[in-house]
Write a protein that holds these residues in place. Structure first.
Motif, PDB file in Angstrom:
ATOM      1  N   ILE A   1      28.550  35.347  36.055  1.00 32.35           N
ATOM      2  CA  ILE A   1      29.811  34.881  35.471  1.00 32.35           C
ATOM      3  C   ILE A   1      30.978  35.812  35.787  1.00 32.35           C
ATOM      4  O   ILE A   1      30.892  37.027  35.608  1.00 32.35           O
ATOM      5  N   ARG A   2      32.084  35.199  36.237  1.00 34.53           N
ATOM      6  CA  ARG A   2      33.322  35.933  36.439  1.00 34.53           C
ATOM      7  C   ARG A   2      34.066  35.987  35.107  1.00 34.53           C
ATOM      8  O   ARG A   2      34.144  34.986  34.393  1.00 34.53           O
ATOM      9  N   VAL A   3      34.606  37.170  34.800  1.00 36.66           N
ATOM     10  CA  VAL A   3      35.278  37.379  33.509  1.00 36.66           C
ATOM     11  C   VAL A   3      36.755  37.686  33.756  1.00 36.66           C
ATOM     12  O   VAL A   3      37.086  38.665  34.423  1.00 36.66           O
TER      13      VAL A   3
ATOM     14  N   VAL B   1      48.256  35.139  32.443  1.00 29.82           N
ATOM     15  CA  VAL B   1      47.516  36.000  33.368  1.00 29.82           C
ATOM     16  C   VAL B   1      46.652  35.135  34.272  1.00 29.82           C
ATOM     17  O   VAL B   1      46.005  34.187  33.811  1.00 29.82           O
ATOM     18  N   TYR B   2      46.622  35.490  35.571  1.00 31.98           N
ATOM     19  CA  TYR B   2      45.787  34.774  36.528  1.00 31.98           C
ATOM     20  C   TYR B   2      44.365  34.620  35.991  1.00 31.98           C
ATOM     21  O   TYR B   2      43.770  35.585  35.487  1.00 31.98           O
ATOM     22  N   GLY B   3      43.820  33.428  36.117  1.00 31.68           N
ATOM     23  CA  GLY B   3      42.405  33.212  35.813  1.00 31.68           C
ATOM     24  C   GLY B   3      42.103  32.879  34.373  1.00 31.68           C
ATOM     25  O   GLY B   3      40.949  32.637  34.030  1.00 31.68           O
TER      26      GLY B   3
ATOM     27  N   HIS C   1      34.723  40.214  38.549  1.00 33.19           N
ATOM     28  CA  HIS C   1      36.121  40.192  38.115  1.00 33.19           C
ATOM     29  C   HIS C   1      37.019  40.114  39.347  1.00 33.19           C
ATOM     30  O   HIS C   1      36.721  40.693  40.383  1.00 33.19           O
ATOM     31  N   ASP C   2      38.131  39.369  39.204  1.00 35.96           N
ATOM     32  CA  ASP C   2      39.088  39.188  40.303  1.00 35.96           C
ATOM     33  C   ASP C   2      40.399  39.895  39.955  1.00 35.96           C
ATOM     34  O   ASP C   2      41.078  39.519  38.997  1.00 35.96           O
ATOM     35  N   GLY C   3      40.772  40.897  40.724  1.00 40.61           N
ATOM     36  CA  GLY C   3      42.034  41.624  40.512  1.00 40.61           C
ATOM     37  C   GLY C   3      43.231  40.912  41.120  1.00 40.61           C
ATOM     38  O   GLY C   3      44.368  41.283  40.868  1.00 40.61           O
ATOM     39  N   HIS C   4      42.952  39.891  41.941  1.00 37.84           N
ATOM     40  CA  HIS C   4      43.972  39.022  42.535  1.00 37.84           C
ATOM     41  C   HIS C   4      45.131  39.799  43.164  1.00 37.84           C
ATOM     42  O   HIS C   4      46.305  39.506  42.913  1.00 37.84           O
ATOM     43  N   HIS C   5      44.790  40.800  43.953  1.00 41.83           N
ATOM     44  CA  HIS C   5      45.746  41.484  44.857  1.00 41.83           C
ATOM     45  C   HIS C   5      46.835  42.291  44.145  1.00 41.83           C
ATOM     46  O   HIS C   5      47.870  42.571  44.752  1.00 41.83           O
TER      47      HIS C   5
ATOM     48  N   LEU D   1      34.110  43.675  42.168  1.00 38.75           N
ATOM     49  CA  LEU D   1      35.534  43.650  41.836  1.00 38.75           C
ATOM     50  C   LEU D   1      36.217  43.033  43.059  1.00 38.75           C
ATOM     51  O   LEU D   1      36.086  43.545  44.167  1.00 38.75           O
ATOM     52  N   GLU D   2      36.916  41.923  42.826  1.00 39.99           N
ATOM     53  CA  GLU D   2      37.471  41.160  43.945  1.00 39.99           C
ATOM     54  C   GLU D   2      38.960  41.454  44.143  1.00 39.99           C
ATOM     55  O   GLU D   2      39.695  41.659  43.165  1.00 39.99           O
ATOM     56  N   ASP D   3      39.390  41.430  45.392  1.00 35.86           N
ATOM     57  CA  ASP D   3      40.806  41.552  45.760  1.00 35.86           C
ATOM     58  C   ASP D   3      41.540  42.583  44.915  1.00 35.86           C
ATOM     59  O   ASP D   3      42.545  42.281  44.255  1.00 35.86           O
ATOM     60  N   CYS D   4      41.046  43.813  44.964  1.00 36.99           N
ATOM     61  CA  CYS D   4      41.654  44.862  44.140  1.00 36.99           C
ATOM     62  C   CYS D   4      43.037  45.235  44.672  1.00 36.99           C
ATOM     63  O   CYS D   4      43.911  45.622  43.904  1.00 36.99           O
TER      64      CYS D   4
ATOM     65  N   GLY E   1      38.804  38.887  50.872  1.00 37.84           N
ATOM     66  CA  GLY E   1      38.966  38.016  52.037  1.00 37.84           C
ATOM     67  C   GLY E   1      39.344  36.564  51.815  1.00 37.84           C
ATOM     68  O   GLY E   1      39.445  35.827  52.783  1.00 37.84           O
ATOM     69  N   GLU E   2      39.581  36.130  50.561  1.00 36.42           N
ATOM     70  CA  GLU E   2      39.866  34.691  50.399  1.00 36.42           C
ATOM     71  C   GLU E   2      41.181  34.281  51.058  1.00 36.42           C
ATOM     72  O   GLU E   2      41.351  33.121  51.394  1.00 36.42           O
ATOM     73  N   VAL E   3      42.116  35.230  51.250  1.00 36.19           N
ATOM     74  CA  VAL E   3      43.367  34.849  51.928  1.00 36.19           C
ATOM     75  C   VAL E   3      43.327  35.160  53.430  1.00 36.19           C
ATOM     76  O   VAL E   3      44.304  34.925  54.124  1.00 36.19           O
TER      77      VAL E   3
ATOM     78  N   VAL F   1      32.139  39.411  51.815  1.00 33.35           N
ATOM     79  CA  VAL F   1      33.153  38.680  52.572  1.00 33.35           C
ATOM     80  C   VAL F   1      33.514  37.425  51.780  1.00 33.35           C
ATOM     81  O   VAL F   1      32.652  36.600  51.501  1.00 33.35           O
ATOM     82  N   ARG F   2      34.813  37.300  51.410  1.00 34.37           N
ATOM     83  CA  ARG F   2      35.214  36.224  50.500  1.00 34.37           C
ATOM     84  C   ARG F   2      35.837  35.010  51.184  1.00 34.37           C
ATOM     85  O   ARG F   2      36.359  34.114  50.513  1.00 34.37           O
ATOM     86  N   SER F   3      35.859  34.963  52.505  1.00 32.99           N
ATOM     87  CA  SER F   3      36.523  33.848  53.183  1.00 32.99           C
ATOM     88  C   SER F   3      35.966  32.498  52.763  1.00 32.99           C
ATOM     89  O   SER F   3      34.795  32.381  52.400  1.00 32.99           O
TER      90      SER F   3
HETATM   91 MG    MG Z   1      39.897  35.331  44.142  1.00 30.63          MG
END
Ligand code: MG
Ligand code: GCO
Length: 409
Positions: free
Chosen positions: A146-148, A158-160, A216-220, A242-245, A268-270, A289-291
């Motif tokens: 689970i992503r929190v 807040v994003y998410g 968790h996603d830091g969303h850049h 930890l994603e897109d820190c 990598g999603e972007v 790799v998040r593509s």
């Molecule tokens: Mg993301």
């Protein structure tokens, strides 16, 4: 075999999707996803105006050749619009090849490397009770990872984090794109976020125990030193990733983050080509790799990217929010099942209207997805249903800091 038609279908059940349908002279059709959230019509035009005329009369069996032709003959390289358009063609051609072979696509990609695909869902809450409810609901839905995401005191949106429960009161799903004429403005404060987040993960671990994989996603939004600080602060809570820190256009900046923390990193999603990952992969600066298959040139290019990553013990974490259509999701699932270096798959679940337009054969139970055994991708498009949901302009929001400066969203 020849391509006799290629149609671009834009439909908006729950949200906008761009789908390419390729038809061959022996009556086989293939589907590809070219959805680029908030910029959908640019891919639709790229396909309809500049790619479809080039496809008519081509041999659909020549997938690698078609990929190279579309990439190199445009002269202008890379970019999300181009790579989403190429992905739509590529995935539709793989769908056709697998249908012609009478096999589910994963068989053509080498067959199953595992029994099921571990998937994570998106829990969120404005406060701890709401977040705990959302985690419990995801566990009930069958998620085992689970992503929190959580609100931060002093920040309005807040994003998410889902702003409110859905009409039935059961879903707290977050949908970033909004059907507004202009992008909505949100606010942001990185220091407040850094102060708040570790306590939330501590509370979640205390409530749900040490085993549940948490993401968790830091969303850049962070600078490298802020990201390093957060990664270090989250170490006691054993995150899956930890994603897109940071905004990772500057790949070298991840060296600093990496030196300071053992929290696994996903990026990598972007991104849309292997070139965006050169330093990240060669120097082992990330773990996942998040593509998206949909934004990275399709199965052909994703396979090469993930094979490159495999040499460095880096795994897949393919992007799968609701802005990836069921066609793009199915493509990801067939690849996930076949590759050796699979990590985890994001799976948010589409709404009922989307499921009515795209009839899918994949299944989800006890934390695992499976693409099913139908020949091809296993997704059918109901064009009559699609026509009932015309395109609606929608935008992703953007951020401003307290002093009015635009910040990464
Ligand atoms: Mg993301
Ligand atoms: C994720 C992503 C998405 C993006 C969305 C933008 O990790 O799933 O960050 O939520 O924000 O894909 O269109």
């Amino acid at each position: 075999m020849k391509i006799i038609a290629a149609d671009v279908i834009v439909t908006s059940p729950d949200r906008n999707f761009v789908t390419l349908k390729i038809t061959t002279d022996d009556g086989i059709t293939g589907l590809g996803d070219g959805t680029l959230n908030g910029r959908e019509l640019s891919v639709a035009s790229y396909l309809a105006d500049h790619v479809v005329p080039l496809l008519i009369g081509r041999d659909p069996q020549r997938i690698e050749d078609t990929w190279q032709f579309l990439y190199r003959s445009a002269y202008w390289r890379r970019g999300p619009v181009t790579m989403a358009a190429i992905a739509a063609v590529d995935v539709a051609l793989w769908d056709i090849k697998a249908k012609a072979a009478g096999m589910p696509l994963y068989q053509l990609l080498g067959g199953a490397s595992r029994n099921g695909i571990m998937a994570y869902g998106h829990a969120s809450g404005r406060d701890l009770p709401e977040l705990f409810d959302s985690i419990r609901r995801h566990l009930e839905l069958g998620y085992r990872s689970i992503r929190v995401q959580t609100s931060v005191p002093g920040i309005n949106a807040v994003y998410g984090v889902a702003a409110q429960p859905s009409l039935d009161g059961k879903r707290y799903d977050y949908e970033p794109a909004q059907r507004t004429a202009l992008p909505a403005e949100e606010d942001w404060d990185t220091r407040a976020y850094l102060r708040h987040l570790p306590g939330v993960f501590e509370a979640v671990r205390n409530e749900f125990g040490p085993e549940l994989p948490l993401l968790h996603d830091g969303h850049h939004r962070m600078t490298p030193i802020q990201a390093a600080k957060l990664g270090k602060a989250l170490e006691p809570y054993d995150l899956f990733w930890l994603e897109d820190c940071t905004p990772a256009e500057n790949q070298e900046s991840l060296r600093l983050v990496r030196r300071h923390t053992t929290t696994p990193l996903a990026i990598g999603e972007v991104f849309n080509t292997v070139w965006d990952y050169q330093t990240l992969i060669r120097e082992q600066l990330i773990d996942y790799v998040r593509s998206a298959v949909t934004h990275t040139g399709g199965i052909t290019a994703m396979r090469k990217l993930l094979d490159f990553a495999a040499q460095y013990q880096i795994k897949s974490g393919i992007h799968g929010p609701t802005d990836i259509s069921p066609v793009g999701m199915a493509a990801a699932l067939h690849l996930d099942l076949a590759i050796h270096n699979f990590g985890i798959q994001e799976y948010m679940q589409h709404g009922a209207a989307t499921d009515e337009v795209f009839r899918q054969s994949f299944s989800f139970a006890e934390g695992y997805l499976h693409p099913g055994e139908r020949p091809g991708l296993g997704v059918e498009l109901d064009e009559e249903a699609a026509a009932r949901f015309p395109y609606v302009p929608a935008y992703l929001p953007f951020n401003r800091l307290k002093d009015g400066t635009v910040h990464d969203w």
